[in-house]
Design a protein around this motif. Structure first.
Motif, short mmCIF file in Angstrom:
data_model
loop_
_atom_site.label_atom_id
_atom_site.label_comp_id
_atom_site.label_asym_id
_atom_site.label_seq_id
_atom_site.Cartn_x
_atom_site.Cartn_y
_atom_site.Cartn_z
N SER A 451 0.83 -1.22 0.00
CA SER A 451 0.00 0.00 0.00
C SER A 451 0.85 1.26 0.00
N ASP A 452 2.11 1.11 0.41
CA ASP A 452 3.05 2.24 0.43
C ASP A 452 3.80 2.36 -0.90
N GLY A 453 3.39 1.55 -1.90
CA GLY A 453 3.99 1.67 -3.23
C GLY A 453 5.17 0.77 -3.48
N LYS A 454 5.50 -0.09 -2.54
CA LYS A 454 6.63 -0.99 -2.73
C LYS A 454 6.16 -2.22 -3.52
N GLU A 455 6.87 -2.55 -4.59
CA GLU A 455 6.37 -3.55 -5.53
C GLU A 455 7.07 -4.90 -5.44
N GLN A 456 8.29 -4.95 -4.91
CA GLN A 456 9.07 -6.18 -4.93
C GLN A 456 9.13 -6.85 -3.56
N PRO A 457 9.12 -8.18 -3.52
CA PRO A 457 9.19 -8.89 -2.24
C PRO A 457 10.37 -8.46 -1.37
N GLU A 458 11.50 -8.16 -1.99
CA GLU A 458 12.66 -7.73 -1.20
C GLU A 458 12.35 -6.42 -0.47
N GLU A 459 11.61 -5.53 -1.13
CA GLU A 459 11.23 -4.27 -0.49
C GLU A 459 10.26 -4.51 0.66
N TRP A 460 9.36 -5.50 0.50
CA TRP A 460 8.41 -5.80 1.57
C TRP A 460 9.16 -6.33 2.79
N ALA A 461 10.16 -7.18 2.54
CA ALA A 461 10.94 -7.74 3.65
C ALA A 461 11.68 -6.64 4.40
N ILE A 462 12.27 -5.71 3.65
CA ILE A 462 12.99 -4.59 4.28
C ILE A 462 12.02 -3.74 5.10
N TYR A 463 10.83 -3.50 4.55
CA TYR A 463 9.83 -2.71 5.28
C TYR A 463 9.45 -3.41 6.58
N ALA A 464 9.17 -4.71 6.51
CA ALA A 464 8.76 -5.45 7.71
C ALA A 464 9.85 -5.41 8.77
#
Length: 514
Positions: A451-464
Motif C-alpha cells: 500500500s506504500d507503493g513498494k512492488e518487490q518482495p525484497e522491499e516488503w521484507a525490508i519494510y517489515a
C-alpha cells in the motif's frame, strides 16, 4: 454472585475470527439443508450474543455494510476494545452493548427483530439460567423465518475429559491470585497425576492425548475453555429441546462434510442410522456413533422448505471463490480425503473453473468439460464439500461491490496498522465473500508495504524488518531465534516470496488487495 456470574474475567478472550458466523455461509448452509432464506436483496439485522472481543462482528460489519450488526458481552474491556476497533475502521453499521443476557433483551436501542442470531462458544459454558435467558431473547427477538447459529461442546465426546476438567478447576480454585499462574499450577498438578500412573489416565489413554494437546495452547484460550464456573457439554437432543421453547426447529449442521464423512461409517453404522426415521433421534444417534465433541448447528424459527425447483434456483445463481491457491487446495484434498470419499476426476475440473476467480454455478455448468462430464449432484455435492473443508467460500453477488470495497479497505487498513505493534489480529475482510481470510503479522506488514507503493518482495521484507527490528523482535526458524539482521531479512524475504506465490493472488481475487 459477582457481575461475572462465574465466567472467567482474569484473562481476555482471544481475537479470532469464526468463519461459521459469516452471513453468506449461513445462507448457503440453509440452502444445503433445504431451507428458504432470502439473504440478499433486503436490509438484514444480525445479532451476536456473547461476542467476546467483538472481532468477528467488526470484520463481518466491514464485509457486509448493508447489514446492521448488534452484539453484546458482559465484559466491559471486551466491549471497549470492540468499539475502539469499530471507530478505527469507521464502521457505522455495528453496535456493541455491555449487557448480561437477561438485560440485553430490554435494551431500547435494539431493533424489533433480527434475521440472524448467532452464539459461538457460549451455550455450553454458561448456567442453565443463562441458557434460559438466551432462549427468551431468541423467542422475543428473532423474526419468523430467522436463523440461529449455535456452537457448543457435546456429549458423549467430552465424557472421558470431564474428570480432567474437574481436576484442573478444583486445583486452580484452591488459591487466589492471578489466573494465569493458577492455570499453570493446575496443569503442573495434572501432569504430576499423569506421571504417577494414576488409574484415570491409565484407563483413559485418549485423555492423556488430550492433555498433551492442551500444553502448548494459549493460556487465554484455556482459561475461557476450561476454567469457568459453568462448563456443561450437552447432548444434542437436550439442546434441541431447550431451543424448542424459543420456537426453533433444527435445520442441520453448518459442517457441510456430510457426503465424505458418511463414507467413513461402517456398513453396520449406516444401517443403524438409516433405520432411524426420526431426524432428531438419528442425529443424536450419529453423535454416539462418531463420538463427536463439538457441534455447529443451524436452527430456524418457522421453516419454509425448498421445493426441488426452488432449490435448483438457489443453487444456480450461488457464487463461489477459492480462499487458497488452486494447487494448494488440490494437494490438500489428496492428503485429506480418499478418492472414494472425493473423486479427483470430479473436483479437478471444478478447481480449474474456480481458479479463475469468483464464479456462479451457472457459469461453472457452462464450462464445456464440467457440463459434459459431471452431473448436477456431483457438482453440488463437491462444492458443498469444498465449502465444508474451508477451501471454498460462498460469495456475495457482484451488486454492491464498490460499497463493500470501501468498508473492507478501511477495516483492513486498521487491522494492518495494528500489525506494527502486535500479532493479535490475524484476519482481514473480503468484500467478495463477506467473510474473513487469515493473514499473519508478517503478511499484513507486506500488505502495508504494498500500500506504500513498494512492488518487490525484497522491499516488503525490508519494510517489515524496519518495523520489527526497533522493537527488538526477531524471527524464529525451525525453533531457533535468528540473531543477525541478515538472517532475519533472509527469512522475511523467503516469506515474502512465498506470499507472492500463494496468498497474494488469493487476496487480489477476494479484493483484500484492491
Amino acid at each position: 454472585m459477582s457481575w461475572t456470574q462465574g465466567y472467567v474475567d482474569g484473562l481476555d478472550y482471544t481475537f479470532d475470527f469464526y468463519r461459521e458466523l459469516t452471513p453468506s455461509l449461513l445462507g448457503f448452509a440453509a440452502l444445503c439443508r433445504g431451507q428458504k432464506f432470502a439473504f440478499e436483496g433486503r436490509p438484514l439485522k444480525y445479532c451476536e450474543l456473547g461476542c467476546g472481543q467483538g472481532f468477528s462482528t467488526n470484520l463481518l460489519a466491514a464485509a457486509n455494510p448493508d447489514i446492521e450488526f448488534y452484539a453484546n458481552d458482559f465484559n466491559p474491556a471486551h466491549i471497549a476494545g470492540a468499539r475502539s476497533l469499530a471507530n478505527d475502521a469507521a464502521l457505522a453499521n455495528v453496535h456493541f452493548y455491555e449487557h448480561a443476557f437477561a438485560d440485553f433483551t430490554d435494551e431500547p436501542a435494539l431493533p424489533d427483530g433480527f434475521d440472524i442470531i448467532s452464539l459461538h462458544g457460549v451455550y455450553s459454558w454458561i448456567s442453565a439460567k443463562n441458557r434460559g435467558e438466551i432462549a427468551d431473547f431468541i423467542f422475543r427477538k428473532l423474526k419468523p423465518g430467522g436463523l440461529v447459529f449455535i456452537s457448543y461442546n457435546t456429549l458423549p465426546g467430552w465424557s472421558s475429559v470431564l474428570p480432567l476438567r474437574r481436576i484442573l478447576i478444583d486445583r486452580a480454585n484452591r488459591s487466589s491470585g492471578p489466573l494465569q499462574a493458577r492455570i499453570e499450577e493446575a496443569l503442573a498438578f495434572a501432569d504430576t497425576l499423569l506421571n504417577s500412573d494414576a488409574g484415570y489416565f491409565k484407563n483413559n489413554p485418549s485423555v492423556k492425548t488430550h492433555f498433551g494437546q492442551m500444553q502448548p495452547m494459549s493460556r487465554n484460550y484455556l482459561a475461557h475453555e476450561y476454567f469457568n464456573e459453568d462448563w456443561h457439554p450437552m447432548y444434542f437432543a437436550d439442546v434441541v429441546r431447550e431451543l424448542s421453547a424459543a420456537k426453533l426447529s433444527f435445520l442441520g449442521s453448518v459442517d457441510l462434510l456430510d457426503v465424505v464423512e458418511s463414507q467413513l461409517l461402517s456398513p453396520a453404522q449406516h444401517d443403524l442410522l438409516g433405520g432411524e426415521a426420526d431426524p432428531i433421534q438419528r442425529e443424536a444417534l450419529k453423535a454416539i456413533v462418531t463420538n463427536e465433541q463439538f457441534r455447529r448447528d443451524l436452527f430456524v424459527k418457522g421453516a419454509i422448505p425448498h421445493s426441488v425447483r426452488s432449490s435448483a434456483g438457489g443453487w444456480i445463481d450461488a457464487r463461489f471463490a477459492l480462499s487458497r491457491p488452486r494447487d494448494v487446495v488440490a494437494a490438500a484434498l489428496k492428503r485429506r480425503f480418499t478418492n472414494q470419499q472425493l473423486q479427483e476426476a470430479v473436483y479437478e475440473p471444478l478447481l480449474n473453473v474456480l481458479s479463475g476467480g469468483p464464479v456462479t454455478v451457472r457459469e461453472i455448468l457452462s464450462d464445456g468439460i464440467v457440463g459434459r462430464s459431471l452431473s448436477w449432484g456431483q457438482v453440488t455435492d463437491t462444492l458443498s464439500t469444498l465449502v465444508g473443508a474451508g477451501y471454498l467460500q460462498p460469495c456475495l453477488q457482484a451488486e454492491g461491490q464498490a460499497k463493500r470495497d470501501k468498508s473492507c479497505a478501511a477495516f483492513n487498513a486498521a487491522v494492518c496498522r495494528s500489525a506494527k505493534d502486535s500479532e493479535t489480529l490475524q484476519f482481514l475482510a473480503s468484500p467478495v465473500t463477506g467473510g474473513g481470510v487469515r493473514l499473519d503479522r508478517f503478511e499484513q506488514l507486506f500488505l502495508l508495504a504494498i500500500s506504500d507503493g513498494k512492488e518487490q518482495p525484497e522491499e516488503w521484507a525490508i519494510y517489515a524488518w524496519s518495523v520489527l527490528a526497533p522493537q527488538g523482535q526477531k524471527l524464529l526458524k525451525e525453533g531457533k531465534t535468528l540473531e543477525t539482521d541478515e538472517e532475519n531479512l533472509t527469512e522475511l524475504f523467503a516469506r515474502a516470496n512465498a506470499f507472492t506465490n500463494n496468498l497474494l493472488p488469493v487476496c487480489r481475487s477476494l479484493r483484500i488487495v484492491q
